[in-house]
Scaffold this active site. Structure first.
Site, PDB file in Angstrom:
ATOM      1  N   ASP A  84       5.732  -9.235  -0.086  1.00  0.00           N
ATOM      2  CA  ASP A  84       4.520 -10.305   0.121  1.00  0.00           C
ATOM      3  C   ASP A  84       3.350  -9.935  -1.011  1.00  0.00           C
ATOM      4  O   ASP A  84       3.402  -9.037  -1.614  1.00  0.00           O
ATOM      5  CB  ASP A  84       4.104 -10.500   1.337  1.00  0.00           C
ATOM      6  N   ASP A  86      -0.731  -9.690  -0.779  1.00  0.00           N
ATOM      7  CA  ASP A  86      -2.075  -9.699  -0.185  1.00  0.00           C
ATOM      8  C   ASP A  86      -3.096  -9.764  -1.147  1.00  0.00           C
ATOM      9  O   ASP A  86      -3.283  -9.124  -2.122  1.00  0.00           O
ATOM     10  CB  ASP A  86      -2.147  -8.506   0.717  1.00  0.00           C
ATOM     11  N   ASP A 164      -4.497   2.536   3.896  1.00  0.00           N
ATOM     12  CA  ASP A 164      -3.874   3.823   4.529  1.00  0.00           C
ATOM     13  C   ASP A 164      -3.479   4.964   3.221  1.00  0.00           C
ATOM     14  O   ASP A 164      -4.019   5.967   3.060  1.00  0.00           O
ATOM     15  CB  ASP A 164      -2.611   3.508   5.181  1.00  0.00           C
TER      16      ASP A 164
END
Ligand code: ATP
Ligand code: MG
Length: 463
Positions: A84, A86, A164
């Site tokens: 996907d 982002d 992260d």
């Protein structure tokens, strides 16, 4: 066309990375980003989803900053097809909503805008700030080291350091098509290294799901987890107990339905994470690490991986059925030995294990019901008398239950003869089926009923 993974290892950014590495060491991480101009990196707009590009251009048109970020950038650089796309921007979620009619705001912990294009959703996140709690308790709530609410907006530099892993913190800037790297992500991407940004222990405490993400990305990308990022996991696995069970369910599906579930399983066990998610299963596996329980789970996951790679459908009902089968089977045997009927024994065993599992990983009913059906059909494969096989074969869950039986037989737990009989029966025509059933006899085999005290007999007499 997406660049091949092989050519991605000879990253065109290599030279820029090398030249800049020394400067970057001197500078505090994140202070000065490495900027790779368009001609020196391999990301082409042709590989970015049209809808993501629409969102990026539209935000830019409205004078907002707009970047592709996260897995989309990482995967494009590795020559993989992104799952996907982002987008990160300096527009607030409300401003994003004003720009796009097809937009919904979601999330409490992180407020995000989802821009809908039919089935495709482009996630648009506002740059987050406040890498250090800034005292605004309403915007960034910390509970025992864990971030429970986080809506402090900031700059792109702050946003990068809140992500992260370094390889997940690369930005593709739609304004000039350059790549922006605040955290040495390109160097790590090049080295195949997964490294948390900042102090690993603190980052895991803020959000323990990052431990699962480390395993997921290591398996998915074939990366090694950097030693400092890896070390704290062994001692922090218990923190997963604080995570909402519904979030863990979503995370589990990402872990096990992405085509590398068997490897994920092994790594989760290695780090002590699996036992946090499936304690009943781990207890069985730990006791008997070489027998069929482990073979069953491994083969089940390998089959699922194969199906994912072949683009076949997979269901969490089957996956979780596999992961929880051994403890269910043991409790089933226990209840049978205690004199319960087959149906009742399975009902009790499944109920007991599901009740233990539910507070850890919330399995939605639409999956737990078929999962329990798959289990409850297992003993029925043994009942081959009369019209039972005919009835069983028309059961809506027959196919999944039969596949489950084959897996059990393959792992050495169920009788291979029984599995072979069902394969023949399933493939046979009506006449062949009738003749197969003649051989099974008409008498119904019943398990002995639970011994009950006969009120007419003496106090110690059982019938
Ligand atoms: P994929 O979509 O391929 O599974 P991804 O890296 O895009 O991988 P997402 O869950 O889509 O993962 O998240 C998008 C990005 O948001 C990540 O790349 C990362 O930068 C950031 N992110 C997601 N979850 C976290 C988290 N728990 N902590 C910090 N940053 C996160
Ligand atoms: Mg993503």
């Amino acid at each position: 066309m997406i660049r091949s993974a092989a050519s991605a290892t000879r990253n065109p950014c290599d030279k820029v990375i090398q030249e800049s590495r020394q400067d970057r060491r001197r500078a505090a991480i994140g202070a000065t980003p490495l900027i790779v101009p368009r001609p020196q990196h391999g990301i082409s707009r042709a590989n970015i989803s049209e809808n993501a590009l629409k969102v990026l251009y539209r935000l830019k048109q409205e004078s907002f900053q707009a970047h592709l970020v996260g897995g989309g950038v990482r995967d494009l650089l590795l020559g993989r097809e992104p799952k996907d796309f982002d987008v990160a921007t300096d527009a607030t979620p409300e401003q994003v909503r004003q720009v796009f009619r097809n937009c919904r705001l979601i999330g409490r912990r992180f407020r995000l805008a989802h821009v809908h294009f039919g089935r495709e959703i482009i996630e648009v996140a506002t740059f987050r700030g406040g890498a250090v709690p800034d005292g605004d308790a309403d915007d960034r709530q910390i509970d025992n080291g864990r971030i429970v609410r986080d809506n402090t907006y900031g700059t792109i530099a702050e946003d990068a350091l809140r992500r992260d892993f370094t390889v997940n913190a690369l930005y593709y800037n739609i304004a000039d098509f350059s790549l922006i790297d605040y955290a040495d992500g390109l160097a790590d991407l090049d080295a195949g290294r997964l490294r948390l940004i900042g102090d690993p222990e603190q980052r895991y405490r803020e959000d323990p799901v990052r431990m699962l993400r480390a395993v997921r990305f290591a398996c998915k990308l074939g990366f090694t987890i950097d030693a400092a990022t890896e070390k704290p996991i062994f001692g922090l696995a218990h923190l997963l107990a604080d995570i909402a069970p519904a979030r863990l369910f979503d995370e589990l599906i990402k872990l096990f339905h992405s085509g590398y579930g068997r490897e994920v399983f092994e790594k989760l066990r290695q780090y002590g994470l699996f036992g946090q998610l499936f304690p009943a299963t781990e207890e069985c596996l730990a006791r008997e690490d070489h027998g069929f329980p482990i073979t069953f789970v491994s083969r089940g996951l390998t089959n699922t991986d194969k199906r994912v790679q072949e683009d076949k459908t997979v269901t969490p009902a089957f996956l979780l059925g596999v992961l929880l089968w051994e403890p269910v089977r043991r409790r089933f045997e226990h209840y049978l030995a205690a004199g319960e009927s087959t149906n009742e024994a399975m009902f009790l065993a499944a109920g007991e294990i599901c009740a233990r599992q539910q507070p850890l990983v919330a399995i939605p009913k639409r999956f737990s019901l078929p999962m329990r059906e798959i289990w409850s059909l297992q003993p029925r494969f043994e009942q081959r008398d009369g019209r039972r096989p005919q009835r069983l074969i028309t059961h809506p869950r027959f196919r999944a239950a039969y596949d489950f039986l084959l897996l059990r037989a393959d792992a050495g737990e169920a009788d291979p003869e029984l599995a072979a009989w069902w394969t023949r029966f399933e493939e046979a025509n009506a006449r062949e089926r009738a003749s197969m059933l003649e051989g099974t006899g008409k008498r119904r085999r019943r398990r002995p009923r639970r011994a009950k005290a006969d009120p007419s007999a003496g106090p110690d007499t059982k019938v």
